[in-house]
Design an enzyme around this catalytic site. Structure first.
Site, short mmCIF file in Angstrom:
data_model
loop_
_atom_site.label_atom_id
_atom_site.label_comp_id
_atom_site.label_asym_id
_atom_site.label_seq_id
_atom_site.Cartn_x
_atom_site.Cartn_y
_atom_site.Cartn_z
CE LYS A 30 -45.69 34.01 -10.69
NZ LYS A 30 -44.59 34.74 -10.04
NE ARG A 85 -38.89 32.15 -3.49
CZ ARG A 85 -40.02 32.42 -4.10
NH1 ARG A 85 -40.91 33.19 -3.54
NH2 ARG A 85 -40.29 31.92 -5.29
O1 PNS Z 1 -41.65 37.27 -10.24
P1 PNS Z 1 -41.78 36.28 -11.36
O2 PNS Z 1 -43.23 36.23 -11.84
O3 PNS Z 1 -41.24 34.92 -11.03
O4 PNS Z 1 -40.88 36.85 -12.55
C1 PNS Z 1 -40.90 36.23 -13.83
C2 PNS Z 1 -40.53 37.27 -14.87
C3 PNS Z 1 -41.50 38.43 -14.83
C4 PNS Z 1 -39.13 37.77 -14.61
C5 PNS Z 1 -40.58 36.59 -16.27
O5 PNS Z 1 -41.88 36.11 -16.50
C6 PNS Z 1 -40.18 37.55 -17.38
O6 PNS Z 1 -39.01 37.75 -17.61
N1 PNS Z 1 -41.18 38.17 -18.05
C7 PNS Z 1 -40.92 39.12 -19.11
C8 PNS Z 1 -41.24 38.49 -20.49
C9 PNS Z 1 -40.10 37.60 -20.93
O7 PNS Z 1 -39.01 38.05 -21.26
N2 PNS Z 1 -40.36 36.27 -20.95
C10 PNS Z 1 -39.37 35.27 -21.29
C11 PNS Z 1 -38.57 34.87 -20.06
S1 PNS Z 1 -37.22 33.79 -20.48
#
Ligand code: PNS
Length: 181
Positions: free
Chosen positions: A46, A95
């Site tokens: 994003k 959701r």
């Molecule tokens: O609100 P979102 O963008 O759906 O949240 C996604 C989020 C931020 C929780 C995910 O991208 C994340 O955990 N980012 C941190 C980096 C990470 O650990 N990535 C691997 C996820 S399995």
């Protein structure tokens, strides 16, 4: 005598910006766990409207006086960070079925990386099931009313940021730049 232990949960997300859907999930996580860390995270999929600092500040302002909540910025791996914090759960809102596939994949990856950190899905209230940060931004940018979907201070900041973005996009148009307007 009962053994006392503090159970810490993480509510991770982009929060770009925080919506009332997020607020409801965080409040419910608070009723299940002793402490909740809100991890304002980078999502490489994003392009954010707000900086991590701005997003964290908006979240802090939404829970004034709530001492069981901490807001932190996460630029690394959630599973590793959870290990260092001693968290026992990741709490996420679901959701609709369309959220499930992506959320399940992340939950399983996080569990693979840190088996001590489980993911708990909370179904959102029906009234919040259509609310997402992306849609809030899109609708607001097109002049739609999103006041009922975000906290009041988030709404104010969102309006300012979108106006700034619109003005800078206008200035970048060659004919406007040449006219010096
Ligand atoms: O609100 P979102 O963008 O759906 O949240 C996604 C989020 C931020 C929780 C995910 O991208 C994340 O955990 N980012 C941190 C980096 C990470 O650990 N990535 C691997 C996820 S399995």
């Amino acid at each position: 005598m009962p053994i006392q232990s503090t159970r810490l949960a993480i509510c991770p997300g982009s929060f770009d910006p925080l919506t009332l859907g997020h607020v409801a999930i965080i409040s419910r996580a608070l009723s299940l766990f002793d402490r909740v860390v809100i991890a304002v995270s980078v999502n490489i999929r994003k392009q954010p409207l707000f900086t991590l600092d701005e997003r964290a500040a908006m979240i802090r302002a939404s829970f004034p006086g709530e001492t069981r909540i901490e807001v932190e910025q996460l630029t690394g791996l959630l599973a590793e960070w959870g290990r260092t914090r001693g968290a026992v759960a990741i709490v996420k809102g679901l959701r609709a079925a369309s959220d499930f596939e992506y959320e399940l994949q992340m939950a399983q990856m996080n569990r693979h990386l840190n088996p001590e950190l489980d993911t708990l899905f909370l179904p959102t209230e029906a009234g919040n099931s259509f609310v997402s940060s992306s849609l809030v931004k899109e609708v607001a940018a097109l002049g739609g009313d999103v006041q009922a979907l975000v906290p009041p201070h988030v709404h104010a900041v969102l309006m300012v940021r979108l106006a700034e973005r619109a003005a800078s996009a206008l200035r970048a148009m060659p004919e406007v730049a040449e006219s010096g307007a």
